[in-house]
Design a protein around this motif. Sequence first.
Motif, PDB file in Angstrom:
ATOM      1  N   UNK A 239      -0.715   2.346   8.122  1.00 24.86           N
ATOM      2  CA  UNK A 239      -1.293   3.680   8.325  1.00 24.86           C
ATOM      3  C   UNK A 239      -2.558   3.833   7.501  1.00 24.86           C
ATOM      4  N   UNK A 240      -3.621   4.309   8.136  1.00 24.02           N
ATOM      5  CA  UNK A 240      -4.896   4.515   7.466  1.00 24.02           C
ATOM      6  C   UNK A 240      -5.792   3.300   7.447  1.00 24.02           C
ATOM      7  N   UNK A 241      -5.349   2.192   8.036  1.00 27.76           N
ATOM      8  CA  UNK A 241      -6.141   0.960   7.995  1.00 27.76           C
ATOM      9  C   UNK A 241      -7.291   1.017   9.000  1.00 27.76           C
ATOM     10  N   UNK A 242      -8.355   0.306   8.666  1.00 26.09           N
ATOM     11  CA  UNK A 242      -9.471   0.098   9.580  1.00 26.09           C
ATOM     12  C   UNK A 242      -9.269  -1.230  10.292  1.00 26.09           C
ATOM     13  N   UNK A 243      -9.344  -1.220  11.607  1.00 25.82           N
ATOM     14  CA  UNK A 243      -9.084  -2.425  12.376  1.00 25.82           C
ATOM     15  C   UNK A 243     -10.244  -3.414  12.260  1.00 25.82           C
ATOM     16  N   UNK A 244      -9.912  -4.704  12.190  1.00 31.05           N
ATOM     17  CA  UNK A 244     -10.890  -5.782  12.354  1.00 31.05           C
ATOM     18  C   UNK A 244     -10.570  -6.429  13.690  1.00 31.05           C
ATOM     19  N   UNK A 245     -11.423  -6.228  14.660  1.00 35.91           N
ATOM     20  CA  UNK A 245     -11.153  -6.748  15.998  1.00 35.91           C
ATOM     21  C   UNK A 245     -11.213  -8.267  16.019  1.00 35.91           C
TER      22      UNK A 245
ATOM     23  N   UNK B 277       0.814  -1.218   0.000  1.00 39.03           N
ATOM     24  CA  UNK B 277       0.000   0.000   0.000  1.00 39.03           C
ATOM     25  C   UNK B 277       0.845   1.264   0.000  1.00 39.03           C
ATOM     26  N   UNK B 278       2.158   1.122   0.190  1.00 36.05           N
ATOM     27  CA  UNK B 278       3.048   2.279   0.197  1.00 36.05           C
ATOM     28  C   UNK B 278       2.941   3.115   1.456  1.00 36.05           C
ATOM     29  N   UNK B 279       2.658   2.468   2.592  1.00 36.50           N
ATOM     30  CA  UNK B 279       2.532   3.190   3.863  1.00 36.50           C
ATOM     31  C   UNK B 279       3.386   2.490   4.914  1.00 36.50           C
ATOM     32  N   UNK B 280       3.515   3.139   6.092  1.00 38.45           N
ATOM     33  CA  UNK B 280       4.255   2.560   7.209  1.00 38.45           C
ATOM     34  C   UNK B 280       3.305   1.846   8.164  1.00 38.45           C
ATOM     35  N   UNK B 281       3.890   0.994   9.002  1.00 44.14           N
ATOM     36  CA  UNK B 281       3.135   0.443  10.128  1.00 44.14           C
ATOM     37  C   UNK B 281       3.169   1.459  11.266  1.00 44.14           C
ATOM     38  N   UNK B 282       1.997   1.761  11.821  1.00 45.57           N
ATOM     39  CA  UNK B 282       1.906   2.753  12.898  1.00 45.57           C
ATOM     40  C   UNK B 282       0.994   2.223  13.997  1.00 45.57           C
ATOM     41  N   UNK B 283       1.139   2.775  15.183  1.00 44.81           N
ATOM     42  CA  UNK B 283       0.272   2.390  16.287  1.00 44.81           C
ATOM     43  C   UNK B 283      -1.172   2.715  15.932  1.00 44.81           C
ATOM     44  N   UNK B 284      -2.052   1.760  16.176  1.00 43.81           N
ATOM     45  CA  UNK B 284      -3.466   1.933  15.860  1.00 43.81           C
ATOM     46  C   UNK B 284      -4.241   2.038  17.168  1.00 43.81           C
ATOM     47  N   UNK B 285      -4.788   3.214  17.427  1.00 47.19           N
ATOM     48  CA  UNK B 285      -5.476   3.465  18.681  1.00 47.19           C
ATOM     49  C   UNK B 285      -6.691   2.590  18.880  1.00 47.19           C
ATOM     50  N   UNK B 286      -7.427   2.327  17.810  1.00 47.68           N
ATOM     51  CA  UNK B 286      -8.623   1.496  17.929  1.00 47.68           C
ATOM     52  C   UNK B 286      -8.258   0.062  18.304  1.00 47.68           C
ATOM     53  N   UNK B 287      -7.174  -0.451  17.751  1.00 47.13           N
ATOM     54  CA  UNK B 287      -6.732  -1.803  18.100  1.00 47.13           C
ATOM     55  C   UNK B 287      -6.313  -1.871  19.559  1.00 47.13           C
ATOM     56  N   UNK B 288      -5.559  -0.872  20.002  1.00 50.25           N
ATOM     57  CA  UNK B 288      -5.112  -0.836  21.394  1.00 50.25           C
ATOM     58  C   UNK B 288      -6.291  -0.723  22.348  1.00 50.25           C
ATOM     59  N   UNK B 289      -7.237   0.136  22.029  1.00 51.19           N
ATOM     60  CA  UNK B 289      -8.406   0.313  22.900  1.00 51.19           C
ATOM     61  C   UNK B 289      -9.190  -0.982  23.037  1.00 51.19           C
ATOM     62  N   UNK B 290      -9.380  -1.696  21.931  1.00 52.26           N
ATOM     63  CA  UNK B 290     -10.153  -2.941  21.986  1.00 52.26           C
ATOM     64  C   UNK B 290      -9.433  -3.976  22.844  1.00 52.26           C
TER      65      UNK B 290
END
Length: 240
Positions: free
Chosen positions: A119-125, A85-98
């Motif tokens: 970056x920019x991904x939607x989390x699937x819990x 996707x041409x992006x970096x891996x970044x901390x995902x707040x929604x994943x951490x919160x879940x």
Amino acid sequence: MQVALVTVGDELLAGDTVNTNASWLADQLTARGVAVERVTTVPDRVDDIAAVVGEYRDAYDAVLVTGGVGPTHDDVTMDGVAAAAGVDLVANGAALDYLTEHGGYAADDLTEGTTHLPAGARVINNPEGVAPGCVIDSVYVFPGVPAEMRAMFASVADEFAGAAPFVATVETPEPESTLLDRLAAVRERFDVTVGSYPGDHVRVKFTGTDEERVEAAAAWLRERVDPLDGAAADRTDGED
């Protein structure tokens, strides 16, 4: 809707693990009227994952990726998808919160492998485990553990839809090689997809979007083959 499946894991390629995820997903998607056009298995290598996901993302409506998601050294699927996707891996707040609020994990105990997504991904819990999945553009990423993947797919299954096909089958004890002329004739007469599957007996499968046409093709062949004693000669399914 046309999709591709990508399964990741050295253990799949070595034969250590049976690739049940691919067959399960293909069955689920086909039942929803989605055409599965490719199933590809790649090793736990970032470049290989990125190359295949990038190619399929451009060619199909969606790409479903399973395996190689989690905290261990060989869980590199997210890295490969991010590269595609041409992006970096970044901390995902929604994943951490879940994970902290619903999973009962302490934030300090979680690794980047379970909290960092492209970056920019939607989390699937993940209700069955710790490693989350994600959706980025048209790429869906799931862990490889079957119970986790299946539960997570259920949460996004409605995003995959099409005209579910009608299916009819005809079974016969005749050898497949003796059916060639009749298979050719039924394919010429009826605009349906015909598949022939030998085993203890031959199962001929008719698939199409027109129920009457599928039924007519099956009936035509059924009248021209030896019946399979003690077994149902045909089955028809249709879903809206």
